[in-house]
Design an enzyme around this catalytic site. Structure first.
Site, PDB file in Angstrom:
ATOM      1  N   LYS A 139       1.848  -2.236   2.536  1.00 11.80           N
ATOM      2  CA  LYS A 139       2.821  -2.431   1.338  1.00 11.80           C
ATOM      3  C   LYS A 139       3.202  -1.020   0.909  1.00 11.80           C
ATOM      4  O   LYS A 139       2.460   0.044   1.264  1.00 11.80           O
ATOM      5  CB  LYS A 139       1.963  -2.885  -0.186  1.00 11.80           C
ATOM      6  CG  LYS A 139       2.922  -3.353  -0.999  1.00 11.80           C
ATOM      7  CD  LYS A 139       1.839  -4.028  -1.983  1.00 11.80           C
ATOM      8  CE  LYS A 139       2.511  -4.443  -3.407  1.00 11.80           C
ATOM      9  NZ  LYS A 139       1.566  -5.116  -4.408  1.00 11.80           N
ATOM     10  N   MET A 189       6.054  -2.489  -9.016  1.00 16.43           N
ATOM     11  CA  MET A 189       5.252  -3.568  -8.817  1.00 16.43           C
ATOM     12  C   MET A 189       4.769  -4.404  -9.857  1.00 16.43           C
ATOM     13  O   MET A 189       3.858  -4.879  -9.637  1.00 16.43           O
ATOM     14  CB  MET A 189       4.094  -2.814  -7.941  1.00 16.43           C
ATOM     15  CG  MET A 189       4.363  -2.003  -6.996  1.00 16.43           C
ATOM     16  SD  MET A 189       3.087  -1.286  -5.726  1.00 16.43           S
ATOM     17  CE  MET A 189       2.138  -0.358  -6.886  1.00 16.43           C
ATOM     18  N   SER A 215       3.976  -8.935  -6.302  1.00 18.37           N
ATOM     19  CA  SER A 215       4.752  -7.809  -5.969  1.00 18.37           C
ATOM     20  C   SER A 215       4.605  -7.396  -4.425  1.00 18.37           C
ATOM     21  O   SER A 215       5.242  -6.642  -3.902  1.00 18.37           O
ATOM     22  CB  SER A 215       4.252  -6.393  -6.658  1.00 18.37           C
ATOM     23  OG  SER A 215       3.059  -5.931  -6.424  1.00 18.37           O
ATOM     24  N   ILE A 236      -2.627  -6.630  -9.089  1.00 19.08           N
ATOM     25  CA  ILE A 236      -3.188  -6.323 -10.480  1.00 19.08           C
ATOM     26  C   ILE A 236      -2.945  -7.306 -11.441  1.00 19.08           C
ATOM     27  O   ILE A 236      -3.701  -7.385 -12.673  1.00 19.08           O
ATOM     28  CB  ILE A 236      -2.345  -4.847 -11.000  1.00 19.08           C
ATOM     29  CG1 ILE A 236      -3.197  -4.221 -12.246  1.00 19.08           C
ATOM     30  CG2 ILE A 236      -0.913  -5.395 -11.238  1.00 19.08           C
ATOM     31  CD1 ILE A 236      -2.431  -2.794 -12.391  1.00 19.08           C
ATOM     32  N   GLY A 237      -2.180  -8.540 -11.123  1.00 22.42           N
ATOM     33  CA  GLY A 237      -1.994  -9.517 -12.079  1.00 22.42           C
ATOM     34  C   GLY A 237      -1.668 -10.855 -11.083  1.00 22.42           C
ATOM     35  O   GLY A 237      -1.155 -11.716 -11.649  1.00 22.42           O
ATOM     36  N   GLY A 238      -1.971 -10.481  -9.857  1.00 23.35           N
ATOM     37  CA  GLY A 238      -1.489 -11.826  -9.090  1.00 23.35           C
ATOM     38  C   GLY A 238      -0.479 -11.102  -7.907  1.00 23.35           C
ATOM     39  O   GLY A 238      -0.037 -12.162  -6.885  1.00 23.35           O
ATOM     40  N   SER A 239      -0.346 -10.041  -7.644  1.00 25.66           N
ATOM     41  CA  SER A 239       0.503  -9.383  -6.513  1.00 25.66           C
ATOM     42  C   SER A 239       0.248  -9.616  -5.193  1.00 25.66           C
ATOM     43  O   SER A 239       0.979  -9.543  -4.533  1.00 25.66           O
ATOM     44  CB  SER A 239       0.878  -7.888  -6.885  1.00 25.66           C
ATOM     45  OG  SER A 239       1.508  -7.677  -8.006  1.00 25.66           O
TER      46      SER A 239
END
Length: 550
Positions: A139, A189, A215, A236-239
């Site tokens: 990434k 992101m 992201s 960090i939240g579903g990336s």
């Protein structure tokens, strides 16, 4: 970067130059001939490698292999790293031309590294690490010396990294990996679709009208197309899980401390109320297992002070007790996701596993609220500071950051206390239930049209809890004749037969926009969640689930 051209904003000029340099980095031999290029009207480009005649049988055999198969053949000399790397470079070049998924290209460096690894094997008779000679995609935010890590900001273009990410060092020096591309991300992101003002939008290889998520959407698109067999993203939240679900591949979201995170670029630098973690994406769960063992066996705690000294632990499979979240109290899943859940539950029960309902109640609403407040705690100042450097405008997906208010240190400390209390309550409830895992949606849908991704509650709550999670394809695909909308034809009135009542404005919007015709045939993924630092267990339990549903 460059001079100002009248009538063109600085940020636009920077982005245009970056996009042009990326295309220029593709060698002419790997530029798709005009007579073979799929037309813009062709939605599904996943068949291009096998039907175009542009790839040799050897290139297809290599790039269609699993990572596990490749590392075995690389280790015994059946395949050379140069041959494998060249094949993936070519297929990645094609993927970018058709889906806009890359952010950096380093083909020449990759082939040099591959040649050195081949020479090492010839000289010593031994592979250099468990991933010897295997091309791995990264990434965009993983620093590699001499390359940009823009994380979607024009302000970071032309400012290459001066040191490698800790994970990159470990993968290259101890595991023997080869780096050949980095993949695109959304601005900071922090968008669930991969779109930014530097490189534009990454599209879904199976239907270019749809999103590959974010992201880590560049990674997911590249892997689905076959331009990578194993990639690394962040979450960090579903990336990790959102793009994996959108494209129907596998990923592991580990707890913080298992994999090294040092010297990576962040979209919200210094934000540690909820930690960003990194993990693998691949087309098979065995490849997720392979990567995880390789990284942890390399003892990352010796090079990253935030890594925990926990070796890879053996685990055994048994009959499972699984709690099911049918909805999170905020958004009811669209019909194909609900169907996938029902079918998976039925198969688990038929195989002798115990399945119980796990109502989300108010807990998940609180968890989603905590995540949102953590992200916005600085009033959007970190993002605003980068945008202002080049006059880059706020993307419409991020306007809630633009209007956020700085929370201040005292209120942030209070938020940390609220988060810890939430984690304790959830842990206590889990322990009292005796569950092994939670089964739930990864997202409320299979994937969606560009600009329509809503709601990260199904993933983000587990970031706040820091639980180990896997997103996996359920084996169910959207069927437009079966997975009909819960709404009537005008999209506003619930069909009496469905009894659908929206749980929120977001829920109503998702179901109003749900179009089974557009997502027909798209794979549906689900999420399996274990406790904190239970990466070995969640992989083993997911293997048990796959055995039941395959």
């Amino acid at each position: 970067m460059g001079s100002i051209i009248p009538g063109i904003a600085n940020w636009e000029l920077i982005g245009a130059k970056k996009r042009a340099s990326l295309i220029a980095a593709i060698p002419p031999e790997w530029t798709i001939p005009a007579d073979l290029l799929p037309p813009p009207s062709q939605d599904d480009v996943t068949t291009f490698p096998s039907t175009s005649g542009w790839f040799t049988p050897s290139e297809l055999a290599i790039t269609n292999s699993t990572a596990a198969d490749l590392v075995a053949k690389l280790a015994d000399g059946t395949l050379t790293s140069v041959a494998v790397t060249r094949a993936f470079c070519k297929r990645a070049a094609a993927a970018h031309q058709l889906t806009n998924c890359l952010s950096e290209i380093l083909f020449d460096q990759a082939l040099e590294t591959a040649a050195k690894l081949d020479a090492h094997l010839a000289r010593t008779g031994k592979p250099l690490g468990p991933l010897h000679g295997l091309p791995i995609s990264l990434k965009d935010n993983f620093n590699l010396v001499g390359l940009d890590s823009t994380v979607g900001f024009t302000s970071h273009v032309g400012h290459p990294a001066t040191e490698d990410a800790t994970l990159a060092e470990l993968l290259r020096d101890k595991c023997g990996a080869v780096f050949y591309v980095k993949t695109s991300v959304p601005t900071a992101m922090m968008i669930a679709e991969t779109v930014n003002n530097v490189l534009g939008r990454t599209v879904h290889p199976r239907n270019r009208k749809l999103t590959s998520g974010g992201s880590s959407g560049g990674e997911a698109a590249l892997i689905l197309f076959g331009g990578s067999v194993l990639g690394v993203g962040t979450d960090i939240g579903g990336s990790l899980r959102i793009p994996a679900a959108c494209t129907g591949i596998f990923t592991l979201r580990p707890s913080f401390g298992r994999f090294p995170t040092g010297r990576c670029r962040s979209g919200l630098p210094g934000q540690e109320a909820v930690h960003s973690v990194n993990g693998p994406l691949a087309r098979t769960l065995d490849d997720i297992d392979l990567y995880s063992r390789a990284v942890i066996d390399a003892q990352p705690w010796q090079s990253d002070p935030k890594c925990l000294p926990i070796p890879w632990r053996p685990t055994t499979t048994k009959k499972l007790k699984v709690g099911v979240i049918w909805h999170d109290g905020m958004v009811i899943p669209t019909p194909p996701v609900t169907r996938a859940l029902k079918e998976t539950v039925a198969k688990l029960r038929a195989a002798g596993h115990e399945v119980i309902d796990w109502p989300a109640g108010e807990e998940h609403k609180l968890g989603e609220s905590l995540l949102s407040r953590m992200f916005l705690a600085d009033g959007g100042r970190a993002i605003r500071a980068e945008l202002e450097k080049t006059g880059e405008p706020w993307r419409p997906e991020m306007l809630f950051y633009a209007g956020a208010q700085d929370m201040g240190c005292y209120n942030m400390w209070k938020l940390h206390m609220e988060r810890t209390e939430f984690q304790k309550r959830y842990l206590d409830r889990w322990r009292e239930s005796g569950m092994d895992a939670i089964l739930c949606p990864t997202t409320p849908f299979s994937t969606v049209e560009h600009g329509r991704f809503r709601h990260v509650g199904y993933t983000g709550v587990f970031n706040v809890l820091d639980y180990s999670c896997i997103s996996f394809p359920s084996g169910v695909s959207v069927d437009k004749d079966v997975d009909i909308s819960l709404l009537s034809g005008d999209g506003t009135v619930a069909r009496q037969a469905s009894g659908y009542v929206p749980l929120s404005e977001t829920c109503a919007a998702i179901h109003a926009e749900y179009n089974p015709d557009v997502v027909h045939g798209m794979p549906v993924s689900l999420q399996l969640v274990a406790g904190r630092l239970q990466e070995e267990d969640v992989i083993a339990m997911c293997k048990a689930v796959l055995k039941v549903i395959e």
